[in-house]
Structures are given as structure tokens and as C-alpha cells.
Design a protein around this motif. Structure first.
Motif, PDB file in Angstrom:
ATOM      1  N   GLY A 122      -2.831  15.794   1.284  1.00 35.17           N
ATOM      2  CA  GLY A 122      -4.051  15.005   1.152  1.00 35.17           C
ATOM      3  C   GLY A 122      -3.978  13.968   0.046  1.00 35.17           C
ATOM      4  N   TRP A 123      -2.946  14.022  -0.753  1.00 35.23           N
ATOM      5  CA  TRP A 123      -2.771  13.093  -1.866  1.00 35.23           C
ATOM      6  C   TRP A 123      -1.336  12.583  -1.882  1.00 35.23           C
ATOM      7  CZ3 TRP A 123      -7.059  11.585  -4.212  1.00 35.23           C
ATOM      8  CH2 TRP A 123      -8.172  12.417  -4.142  1.00 35.23           C
ATOM      9  N   CYS A 124      -0.832  12.174  -0.720  1.00 31.09           N
ATOM     10  CA  CYS A 124       0.573  11.785  -0.614  1.00 31.09           C
ATOM     11  C   CYS A 124       0.940  10.638  -1.551  1.00 31.09           C
ATOM     12  CB  CYS A 124       0.944  11.458   0.830  1.00 31.09           C
ATOM     13  SG  CYS A 124      -0.033  10.139   1.576  1.00 31.09           S
ATOM     14  N   ALA A 125       0.067   9.630  -1.655  1.00 26.32           N
ATOM     15  CA  ALA A 125       0.387   8.485  -2.514  1.00 26.32           C
ATOM     16  C   ALA A 125       0.507   8.933  -3.968  1.00 26.32           C
ATOM     17  CB  ALA A 125      -0.673   7.402  -2.370  1.00 26.32           C
ATOM     18  N   ARG A 126      -0.413   9.766  -4.408  1.00 28.52           N
ATOM     19  CA  ARG A 126      -0.345  10.245  -5.789  1.00 28.52           C
ATOM     20  C   ARG A 126       0.949  11.029  -6.012  1.00 28.52           C
ATOM     21  NH1 ARG A 126      -5.027  13.850  -8.366  1.00 28.52           N
ATOM     22  NH2 ARG A 126      -4.456  15.145  -6.593  1.00 28.52           N
ATOM     23  N   GLY A 127       1.322  11.875  -5.048  1.00 27.11           N
ATOM     24  CA  GLY A 127       2.558  12.647  -5.183  1.00 27.11           C
ATOM     25  C   GLY A 127       3.782  11.764  -5.274  1.00 27.11           C
ATOM     26  N   VAL A 128       3.844  10.725  -4.423  1.00 27.59           N
ATOM     27  CA  VAL A 128       4.994   9.816  -4.451  1.00 27.59           C
ATOM     28  C   VAL A 128       5.000   9.005  -5.744  1.00 27.59           C
ATOM     29  CG1 VAL A 128       6.037   7.772  -3.359  1.00 27.59           C
ATOM     30  CG2 VAL A 128       5.290   9.710  -1.956  1.00 27.59           C
ATOM     31  N   PHE A 129       3.855   8.477  -6.152  1.00 27.87           N
ATOM     32  CA  PHE A 129       3.793   7.693  -7.394  1.00 27.87           C
ATOM     33  C   PHE A 129       4.192   8.554  -8.595  1.00 27.87           C
ATOM     34  CE2 PHE A 129       0.354   5.091  -5.154  1.00 27.87           C
ATOM     35  CZ  PHE A 129       1.247   4.121  -4.756  1.00 27.87           C
TER      36      PHE A 129
END
Length: 109
Positions: free
Chosen positions: A5-12
């Protein structure tokens, strides 16, 4: 890392931990533009079938889609083959796989 649910945060967060700070975006699909303009990455356009051949560390970005209702798209980092961070990328409305951006880190002198 559990970033469901927070893929962008995980990648960043992962990129930052690796020493690659990039401007964070509000939605996952918006990261494609940021990465495309970053000289540390090279953009390639691939079908879903081709993404399975990417090296570990490649970043895959998907635009917003409505099934199952994800207006933010998706972003993932490929892991050691054959593992890939969880990715369920959509196909076009006609059921045809779409080409999507993927980004490979390049060495910058």
C-alpha cells in the motif's frame, strides 16, 4: 520490507538507503518522470514478459489503473532473479500487455 500500500515510499526509502536520493512524488506513477530526468538512471520500455529479464535493482513503474482501483499506479524494485518485489501490473482495456517504463541505474563519473 513490508511496504504494501506504500510502494513508492518503500522504493524511495530503499533508494535513499543505497545512497541514491531522488525527489519523492505523491504517487508511484509520478516517479517515472523523476527517474527519466535523473542522469543516474536509464529508461527502457518493456512488456511484462520482458520485465522478468531485468537485473536486480531495476525499477519498474506502472501508471494508474482502475482494476482493482489503484489511482496511484505501482513502483517496484527487482530483486535477485527469479524474485521480484510484488508486482501486479495491469494490461490495457483490450487485454493487451502494455509497455511500461523501467529504469536501470547507470554509473556516473
Amino acid at each position: 520490507m513490508n511496504s504494501r500500500g506504500w510502494c513508492a515510499r518503500g522504493v524511495f526509502n530503499s533508494l535513499q538507503a543505497a545512497g541514491l536520493r531522488i525527489t519523492r512524488s505523491a504517487s508511484a506513477y509520478m516517479a517515472a518522470r523523476t527517474l527519466a530526468h535523473d542522469k543516474r538512471f536509464r529508461e527502457v520500455r518493456l512488456t511484462d514478459a520482458q520485465t522478468s529479464k531485468l537485473p536486480p535493482g531495476a525499477i519498474i513503474v506502472s501508471g494508474p489503473y482502475n482494476h482493482p482501483g489503484n489511482p496511484h499506479g505501482h513502483i517496484a524494485v527487482t530483486l535477485a532473479l527469479p524474485l521480484v518485489a510484488p508486482v501486479r501490473l495491469p494490461v490495457s482495456p483490450g487485454g493487451v500487455p502494455e509497455a511500461r517504463p523501467a529504469f536501470l541505474a547507470v554509473s556516473v563519473a
